[in-house]
Write an enzyme that holds these catalytic residues in place. Structure first.
Site, mmCIF file in Angstrom:
data_model
loop_
_atom_site.group_PDB
_atom_site.id
_atom_site.type_symbol
_atom_site.label_atom_id
_atom_site.label_comp_id
_atom_site.label_asym_id
_atom_site.label_seq_id
_atom_site.Cartn_x
_atom_site.Cartn_y
_atom_site.Cartn_z
ATOM 1 N N ALA A 1 1.195 -1.563 -0.037
ATOM 2 C CA ALA A 1 -0.426 0.297 0.172
ATOM 3 C C ALA A 1 0.951 1.372 0.362
ATOM 4 O O ALA A 1 0.357 2.502 -0.196
ATOM 5 C CB ALA A 1 -0.679 -0.184 1.395
ATOM 6 N N SER A 2 1.880 1.376 0.205
ATOM 7 C CA SER A 2 3.154 2.337 -0.018
ATOM 8 C C SER A 2 3.220 2.926 -1.702
ATOM 9 O O SER A 2 3.105 4.268 -1.495
ATOM 10 C CB SER A 2 4.572 1.697 0.161
ATOM 11 O OG SER A 2 4.940 1.258 -1.518
ATOM 12 N N ARG A 3 2.622 2.907 -2.388
ATOM 13 C CA ARG A 3 2.206 3.443 -3.907
ATOM 14 C C ARG A 3 1.166 3.050 -5.200
ATOM 15 O O ARG A 3 0.679 1.630 -4.608
ATOM 16 C CB ARG A 3 3.951 3.289 -4.344
ATOM 17 C CG ARG A 3 4.089 1.998 -4.602
ATOM 18 C CD ARG A 3 5.991 1.956 -5.153
ATOM 19 N NE ARG A 3 6.115 0.861 -6.334
ATOM 20 C CZ ARG A 3 7.336 0.453 -6.782
ATOM 21 N NH1 ARG A 3 7.921 1.335 -6.070
ATOM 22 N NH2 ARG A 3 7.586 -0.344 -7.236
ATOM 23 N N TYR B 1 5.009 -13.485 -15.260
ATOM 24 C CA TYR B 1 3.947 -12.631 -14.422
ATOM 25 C C TYR B 1 2.370 -13.695 -14.679
ATOM 26 O O TYR B 1 1.916 -12.665 -13.134
ATOM 27 C CB TYR B 1 4.083 -11.414 -14.949
ATOM 28 C CG TYR B 1 3.091 -10.211 -14.694
ATOM 29 C CD1 TYR B 1 3.418 -9.939 -13.261
ATOM 30 C CD2 TYR B 1 2.128 -9.784 -15.358
ATOM 31 C CE1 TYR B 1 2.073 -8.374 -12.585
ATOM 32 C CE2 TYR B 1 1.267 -8.390 -14.854
ATOM 33 C CZ TYR B 1 1.458 -8.210 -13.589
ATOM 34 O OH TYR B 1 0.597 -7.515 -12.744
HETATM 35 N N1 LIG Z 1 0.618 -0.744 -13.090
HETATM 36 C C1 LIG Z 1 0.043 -2.135 -13.528
HETATM 37 O O1 LIG Z 1 -0.843 -1.546 -14.978
HETATM 38 C C2 LIG Z 1 -1.198 -3.164 -12.918
HETATM 39 C C3 LIG Z 1 -1.843 -3.634 -14.278
HETATM 40 C C4 LIG Z 1 -2.364 -4.909 -13.612
HETATM 41 C C5 LIG Z 1 -2.332 -5.858 -12.164
HETATM 42 N N2 LIG Z 1 -1.410 -4.722 -10.978
HETATM 43 C C6 LIG Z 1 -1.472 -5.138 -10.192
HETATM 44 O O2 LIG Z 1 -1.626 -3.922 -9.303
HETATM 45 C C7 LIG Z 1 -1.348 -4.740 -8.218
HETATM 46 C C8 LIG Z 1 0.142 -2.793 -7.469
HETATM 47 O O3 LIG Z 1 0.719 -3.093 -8.569
HETATM 48 P P1 LIG Z 1 0.912 -1.422 -8.820
HETATM 49 O O4 LIG Z 1 1.420 -1.426 -10.227
HETATM 50 O O5 LIG Z 1 0.470 -0.287 -8.000
HETATM 51 O O6 LIG Z 1 3.075 -1.534 -8.313
HETATM 52 P P2 LIG Z 1 3.591 -0.641 -7.697
HETATM 53 O O7 LIG Z 1 5.314 -1.428 -8.094
HETATM 54 O O8 LIG Z 1 3.961 0.807 -7.920
HETATM 55 O O9 LIG Z 1 3.697 -1.289 -6.410
HETATM 56 C C9 LIG Z 1 4.237 -2.850 -6.144
HETATM 57 C C10 LIG Z 1 3.691 -2.320 -4.158
HETATM 58 O O10 LIG Z 1 3.433 -3.758 -4.116
HETATM 59 C C11 LIG Z 1 4.941 -3.516 -2.639
HETATM 60 N N3 LIG Z 1 5.010 -5.308 -2.613
HETATM 61 C C12 LIG Z 1 6.364 -6.180 -3.633
HETATM 62 N N4 LIG Z 1 6.646 -7.386 -3.372
HETATM 63 C C13 LIG Z 1 6.232 -6.981 -2.102
HETATM 64 C C14 LIG Z 1 6.610 -8.237 -1.172
HETATM 65 N N5 LIG Z 1 7.002 -9.318 -0.878
HETATM 66 N N6 LIG Z 1 5.293 -8.108 0.683
HETATM 67 C C15 LIG Z 1 5.046 -7.098 0.723
HETATM 68 N N7 LIG Z 1 4.617 -5.795 -0.331
HETATM 69 C C16 LIG Z 1 5.203 -6.105 -1.828
HETATM 70 C C17 LIG Z 1 6.113 -2.948 -3.725
HETATM 71 O O11 LIG Z 1 6.792 -2.388 -2.259
HETATM 72 C C18 LIG Z 1 5.330 -1.251 -3.812
HETATM 73 O O12 LIG Z 1 5.113 -0.768 -2.778
HETATM 74 C C19 LIG Z 1 0.160 -5.642 -8.592
HETATM 75 O O13 LIG Z 1 -0.386 -6.408 -7.408
HETATM 76 C C20 LIG Z 1 0.061 -5.624 -9.821
HETATM 77 O O14 LIG Z 1 0.178 -7.113 -10.159
HETATM 78 C C21 LIG Z 1 -0.713 -3.510 -12.178
#
Ligand SMILES: NC(=O)c1ccc[n+]([C@@H]2O[C@H](COP(=O)([O-])OP(=O)(O)OC[C@H]3O[C@@H](n4cnc5c(N)ncnc54)[C@H](O)[C@@H]3O)[C@@H](O)[C@H]2O)c1
Length: 247
Positions: free
Chosen positions: A13-15, A152
């Site tokens: 939830a940090s970003r 992925y």
């Molecule tokens: N951004 C996209 O286009 C997109 C598309 C489809 C799905 N998603 C999914 O949405 C979710 C969030 O993605 P986002 O785009 O915000 O990515 P992001 O990389 O900005 O954020 C992911 C967060 O997960 C945390 N994280 C990673 N490994 C971890 C662990 N082992 N334990 C706890 N926290 C952990 C990270 O520190 C980060 O804060 C993910 O599951 C991603 O697969 C993202």
């Protein structure tokens, strides 16, 4: 304020999407426990401040979703959890030939096993209360992957399948389990994944709505699944992608 009196627990939830969802849940009346890796503490604190500005309570917990003992300790510390958002995830693009076992395992550990471990830690209290909302952030990649994302995409297909099965296993206790499949969302992960302006333009053009997503675009669907408005919806995976993928 559809979520008054509820407490949500959001991983990663940090970003990005996790931060937007955490603040969005608070704007809809929920208190929120935000968790992420220890190294993300400064960013977590900023999200905590954004939540408290809404008037809701916020709590920061450090949690690696691959660490069962840490998850159990954090969930115990969090207390009552009405809404669980399994959001933490990683994406390191690699072609089939480039992909090493370590990268494969890391994706399955965080994106797939993490959902199992956190859900299992929260489930007993939800079963006891005969109520709960579990929302898994999967991806349209789980429906059809693209090159360099086989590993992925496979983890996100697991998340969609777990959603369908857990819904059947938890439904008798009044718990719903649903997934959201975001399209391309402009977070750090999303931008890194796209790589170039050309790729951004391409995918904007493919999307029916002619734009890429913002983290806030995921909030409404999460609030829907978290609230009583979706009380008869379970085991579903909703594409939130601006019309990139239709199945
Ligand atoms: N951004 C996209 O286009 C997109 C598309 C489809 C799905 N998603 C999914 O949405 C979710 C969030 O993605 P986002 O785009 O915000 O990515 P992001 O990389 O900005 O954020 C992911 C967060 O997960 C945390 N994280 C990673 N490994 C971890 C662990 N082992 N334990 C706890 N926290 C952990 C990270 O520190 C980060 O804060 C993910 O599951 C991603 O697969 C993202």
């Amino acid at each position: 304020m559809m979520l008054t009196g509820k407490t949500a627990f959001v991983t990663g939830a940090s970003r990005g999407i996790g931060a937007a969802v955490a603040v969005g849940l608070a704007k809809n009346g929920a208190d929120v426990v935000i968790s992420d890796l220890k190294g993300q503490n400064a960013e977590l604190e900023k999200v905590r401040d954004r939540i408290t500005e809404t008037g809701q309570k916020a709590r920061v917990l450090h949690l690696d979703v691959t660490d069962k003992a840490a998850i159990e300790a954090a969930v115990a510390e969090a207390g009552k959890i009405d809404i669980l958002v399994n959001n933490a995830g990683i994406l390191i693009p690699k072609t089939l030939e480039e992909l090493d076992e370590k990268t494969w395992d890391a994706h399955f550990d965080v994106n797939a096993k993490g959902v199992l471990l956190v859900t299992n830690a929260v489930l007993p209290q939800m079963r006891k209360r005969k109520a709960g909302r579990i929302i898994n952030i999967a991806s349209i990649a789980g429906r059809q992957g693209v090159p360099t994302q086989g590993h992925y995409a496979a983890t996100k297909a697991v998340d969609i399948t777990l959603t369908r099965v857990y819904a059947q296993e938890a439904g008798m206790d009044g718990i719903t389990v649903n997934a959201i499949c975001p399209g391309i969302i402009l977070t750090e992960m999303g931008k890194e994944n796209l790589g170039s302006q050309e790729a951004m333009d391409h995918w904007s053009n493919v999307a029916a709505l002619k734009r890429l997503g913002a983290p806030d675009d995921i909030v409404g669907p999460v609030v829907f699944f978290a609230s009583d408005q979706s009380r008869f919806v379970t085991g579903q995976a909703l594409n939130v992608c601006g019309g990139i993928y239709f199945h």
